[in-house]
Design a protein around this motif. Structure first.
Motif, short mmCIF file in Angstrom:
data_model
loop_
_atom_site.label_atom_id
_atom_site.label_comp_id
_atom_site.label_asym_id
_atom_site.label_seq_id
_atom_site.Cartn_x
_atom_site.Cartn_y
_atom_site.Cartn_z
N UNK A 1 0.81 -1.23 0.00
CA UNK A 1 0.00 0.00 0.00
C UNK A 1 0.83 1.26 0.00
N UNK A 2 2.13 1.13 -0.26
CA UNK A 2 3.02 2.30 -0.25
C UNK A 2 2.62 3.32 -1.32
N UNK A 3 2.38 2.82 -2.53
CA UNK A 3 2.01 3.72 -3.63
C UNK A 3 0.64 4.35 -3.40
N UNK A 4 -0.26 3.57 -2.80
CA UNK A 4 -1.58 4.13 -2.47
C UNK A 4 -1.42 5.32 -1.54
N UNK A 5 -0.57 5.16 -0.55
CA UNK A 5 -0.32 6.25 0.39
C UNK A 5 0.20 7.48 -0.36
N UNK A 6 1.18 7.25 -1.27
CA UNK A 6 1.76 8.37 -2.02
C UNK A 6 0.70 9.07 -2.87
N UNK A 7 -0.10 8.29 -3.59
CA UNK A 7 -1.13 8.87 -4.45
C UNK A 7 -2.20 9.60 -3.63
N UNK A 8 -2.55 9.01 -2.50
CA UNK A 8 -3.57 9.64 -1.65
C UNK A 8 -3.08 10.99 -1.13
N UNK A 9 -1.77 11.06 -0.78
CA UNK A 9 -1.23 12.34 -0.31
C UNK A 9 -1.36 13.41 -1.38
N UNK A 10 -1.16 12.99 -2.66
CA UNK A 10 -1.20 13.94 -3.77
C UNK A 10 -2.63 14.25 -4.20
N UNK A 11 -3.59 13.44 -3.71
CA UNK A 11 -5.00 13.74 -4.02
C UNK A 11 -5.56 13.00 -5.22
N UNK A 12 -5.05 11.79 -5.47
CA UNK A 12 -5.60 11.02 -6.60
C UNK A 12 -7.07 10.71 -6.36
N UNK A 13 -7.92 10.99 -7.38
CA UNK A 13 -9.37 10.85 -7.17
C UNK A 13 -9.83 9.41 -6.93
N UNK A 14 -9.02 8.43 -7.28
CA UNK A 14 -9.47 7.04 -7.10
C UNK A 14 -9.35 6.56 -5.66
N UNK A 15 -8.67 7.36 -4.83
CA UNK A 15 -8.49 6.93 -3.44
C UNK A 15 -9.28 7.84 -2.51
N UNK A 16 -9.99 7.24 -1.61
CA UNK A 16 -10.80 8.02 -0.67
C UNK A 16 -10.16 8.00 0.71
N UNK A 17 -10.02 9.18 1.27
CA UNK A 17 -9.55 9.25 2.65
C UNK A 17 -10.78 9.03 3.53
N UNK A 18 -10.83 7.90 4.19
CA UNK A 18 -12.04 7.59 4.97
C UNK A 18 -11.99 8.21 6.36
N UNK A 19 -10.79 8.37 6.89
CA UNK A 19 -10.67 9.15 8.13
C UNK A 19 -9.23 9.57 8.33
#
Lengths: 259, 469
Positions: A42-60
């Motif tokens: 999930x390392x890349x997911x974390x990186x993309x989420x930090x940048x605001x990729x629309x496919x990832x939702x910050x749930x909390x």
């Protein structure tokens, strides 16, 4: 105030699957943090989420840059606030040369800095900065006139990512597996280039599977990321330990050798 | 305050040419088309009798020819409400200062006199039905190059016009070529003598100013052996709530070893029906290139054609169509191989957004005797949102076994990942999409002279504005 603060961050995919399951991280200015973990952690997911990729939702959870939340901001606004992601797999933009793209991106950031007024970089200044950065990172001049990442080798793409980093001068650079696909000489040049940029002006989060990039970008802290969480944290010695012992100790029993 | 003509500007694009002036024409045939209108136009021009005969023959054909039911929706054209001939000035001027102030101001606002000074070898400017300004560099006049309004061309070079007029595009080719032949007025006449290469472009600029105007210019270009010319046309019109019609005919003859490049940057307002027939004949070892950019209009139906009539002739079509809200671009190209070892390349790029519809309609034909013909067609479509549409209608007819025909077509959407990548560098969503679109059409814009490439990119940026919700 820390440069970046991540508090109990949870990230899920569109289908609801939770990938990042609550992490905390504080990055002070000038620091280098390594996030190491096995593939698929999930390392890349974390990186993309930090940048605001629309496919990832910050749930909390919360992500603060300079004390203010990034979570409602679009990726361009995050970039304008000083965040940069060096992609593991950069995308090709056919028809747009590297040079013209770099200038547009620099001008977009300059425009944001002046509060929305156009403030294009003068061409001679741009040429000078570009020449200095390409020389330092040993980017073949020929690449600059080609279409961005279009038909580039893996190594060429990585060089261009770091060239962007050098010219866009973010305050926090997130490097997502920048070392993958690089031979040792390229790694040395590229990682060395990043290392030179680290200082009071720029902090870095280096995401990697292997320890070797950390020989050139010395981390202040190492975080081991597995199963969506940090499972161990320490100094640079932790990276060396991982290199010799592998990630087995950190993997849940169930998946140990199961696939 | 709220004039009706500005209401239509709810089209989501910033069309800076939508203004109009209120000058009074010196003569108009009024609304609608009759045999008398055709005779009046001919009489106004003091034409030779043979031209009037051709007009009347074409008029009869226009009346009986059914309106096409393919392509775009032509059923809403109200032929009775159109002004077929409007004469804005008494004479053609050779300096901008001689023009009536309103008309001069229009050209100033369009930047034409400025462009003429900087990078053009000659300029023709048509306003409504007539060419109001025309000028060619002295040096080119001395070398025998002829660049005139078509009406003047007919008067001064009647033999050349009579030899070629209606030969490349016969009046009965289609309903709109018949209409054009009946009521044509204005357009360009160009003759380039053997071996003369005109290095800088000749530009014609077409402007519709009045509401419900019909503009029917007729262009004839003859490029003699080993000669070269690059002709560029641009067009704009005001935004009105009711429609105008532009139905031009362009005929080009390129003699052995000659080369002609014809570039169009079509930026009509979105109340103009643009129904144009363009065709060129390339003789032995001649080259014809159509560069066709369609960004404006309500409906465009246009398929520039190259008849490869001489051995070794080469044809190229580079086509860009951008359909925004309320627009339908039915564009394409035709390559007709009649002679051995002829080659053609068609590159078509279409973009649709905001519910617009853009398509490629093309024909590659290899006739008996065209041995060793080669043709390559690449058509790429980029669709920017879910409401927009793209169609491809390629037709290939081959009558020689050794013909080498390639056809590639792609349809793509702007990828979320590409957008995310660019936005992560600080570009807004709109800047990022514009960049992707500019890159998409780059293979064509890079073929244009710098000034036109800049203009094309600027028009694309304008089309993209407001495209992101």
């Amino acid at each position: 105030m820390p440069l970046l603060e991540i508090k109990d961050l949870h990230v899920a995919l569109d289908d609801g699957a939770e990938i990042v399951k609550g992490i905390d991280l504080t990055v002070e200015s000038g620091e280098v943090h390594a996030i190491m973990g096995p593939n698929g952690s999930g390392k890349s997911t974390l990186a993309h989420a930090l940048m605001g990729h629309p496919a990832y939702t910050i749930t909390s959870g919360e992500v603060l840059l300079d004390g203010s939340s990034l979570l409602k901001l679009a990726p361009d606004e995050r970039a304008q606030k000083g965040l940069f992601l060096a992609f593991q797999y950069p995308y090709a933009i056919p028809g747009v040369t590297v040079t013209s793209f770099l200038r547009s991106a620099m001008n977009a950031l300059r425009k944001a800095r002046t509060g929305g007024e156009d403030d294009p970089i003068p061409i001679p200044e741009f040429r000078k900065e570009l020449a200095a950065a390409t020389e330092k990172l040993k980017v073949p001049r020929e690449l600059l006139g080609r279409y961005l990442n279009d038909g580039f080798s893996g190594g060429e793409k990585k060089r261009i990512e770091i060239l962007q980093l050098a010219l866009l001068r973010p305050r926090l650079a997130v490097l997502d597996e920048t070392d993958s696909g690089l031979d040792i000489d390229a790694l040395k040049t590229i990682a060395g280039g990043v290392s030179d940029l680290v200082g009071p002006e720029m902090s870095a989060i280096v995401i990697t599977h292997y320890q070797r990039i950390l020989n050139y970008i010395r981390p202040d802290f190492v975080h081991v990321f597995a199963g969506g969480r940090f499972v161990a944290e320490g100094g640079p010695e932790l990276a060396e330990q991982l290199e010799s012992e592998g990630y087995d100790a950190y993997l849940p029993e169930a998946s140990n050798g199961a696939r | 305050m709220n004039k009706p003509e500005t209401d239509v500007s709810q089209i989501g694009r910033d069309y800076k040419y939508g203004f109009h002036t209120t000058d009074k024409p010196t003569f108009s045939t009024g609304r609608g088309l009759t045999r008398e209108v055709v005779e009046t136009i001919s009489a106004q021009k003091n034409e030779p009798a043979w031209m009037l005969e051709r007009r009347l023959e074409a008029y009869e054909h226009f009346l009986t020819r059914p309106i096409p039911t393919w392509g775009g929706d032509l059923s809403r054209i109200d032929f009775d409400s159109i002004f077929y001939y409007v004469k804005p000035t008494e004479t053609e001027a050779a300096s901008w200062e001689e023009l009536p102030p309103d008309i001069k101001q229009t050209w100033d606002r369009l930047g034409i006199p400025e462009a003429e000074k900087k990078y053009l070898a000659g300029v023709g400017a048509q306003y409504e039905s007539e060419v109001v300004y025309h000028k060619l560099q002295e040096e080119l006049v001395r070398r025998g190059v002829v660049f005139l309004g078509m009406d003047v061309g007919l008067r001064e070079h009647e033999e050349i016009v009579r030899e070629h007029f209606g030969k490349v595009v016969p009046f009965d080719d289609n309903k709109f070529s018949a209409l054009n032949t009946a009521v044509w007025s204005g357009g360009s006449f160009i003759y380039v003598p053997p071996g003369v290469k005109v290095e800088m472009p000749l530009q014609a600029y077409f402007r519709i100013n009045a509401e419900n105007m019909g503009q029917f210019e007729r262009t004839l270009i003859v490029v003699d052996e080993g000669a070269f010319v690059h002709y560029v046309e641009g067009c704009t019109a005001p935004i009105y709530s009711s429609d105008s019609l532009h139905a031009a005919v362009v005929e080009i003859i390129v003699k052995p070893g000659g080369r002609c490049r014809y570039t169009t940057i079509q930026n009509w307002s979105t109340n103009v029906y643009n129904l144009v027939t363009k065709r060129a004949v390339a003789q032995k070892n001649a080259t014809v290139e159509w560069v066709d950019g369609n960004l404006g209009s309500k409906l465009t139906m246009k398929y520039p054609a190259i008849v490869l009539a001489g051995e070794g002739a080469h044809g190229e079509v580079l086509s860009i169509a951008f359909a925004g809200a309320g627009q339908h671009q039915d564009t394409g190209a035709k390559a007709i191989h009649l002679a051995p070892n002829t080659t053609s390349v068609i590159t078509a790029k279409s973009i649709s957004r905001g519910g617009g519809r853009a398509g490629y309609r093309g024909l590659v034909s290899v006739d008996h005797g065209a041995r060793g013909a080669k043709s390559k067609v690449v058509c790429d479509a980029l669709i920017l949102d879910e409401e927009s549409r793209s169609d491809t209608y390629p037709t290939i007819r081959v009558h020689e076994a050794d013909a080498n025909i390639e056809h590639e077509a792609t349809v793509s959407k702007i990828g979320e990942e590409q957008l995310f990548y660019l936005m992560s560098r600080g570009l807004s969503e709109q800047e990022a999409s514009s960049m992707i679109v500019s890159g998409f059409v780059e293979p064509i814009t890079k073929e244009l002279p710098l000034e036109y490439a800049v203009e094309m990119n600027r028009l694309i940026q304008l089309q993209m504005e407001g495209s992101v919700g």
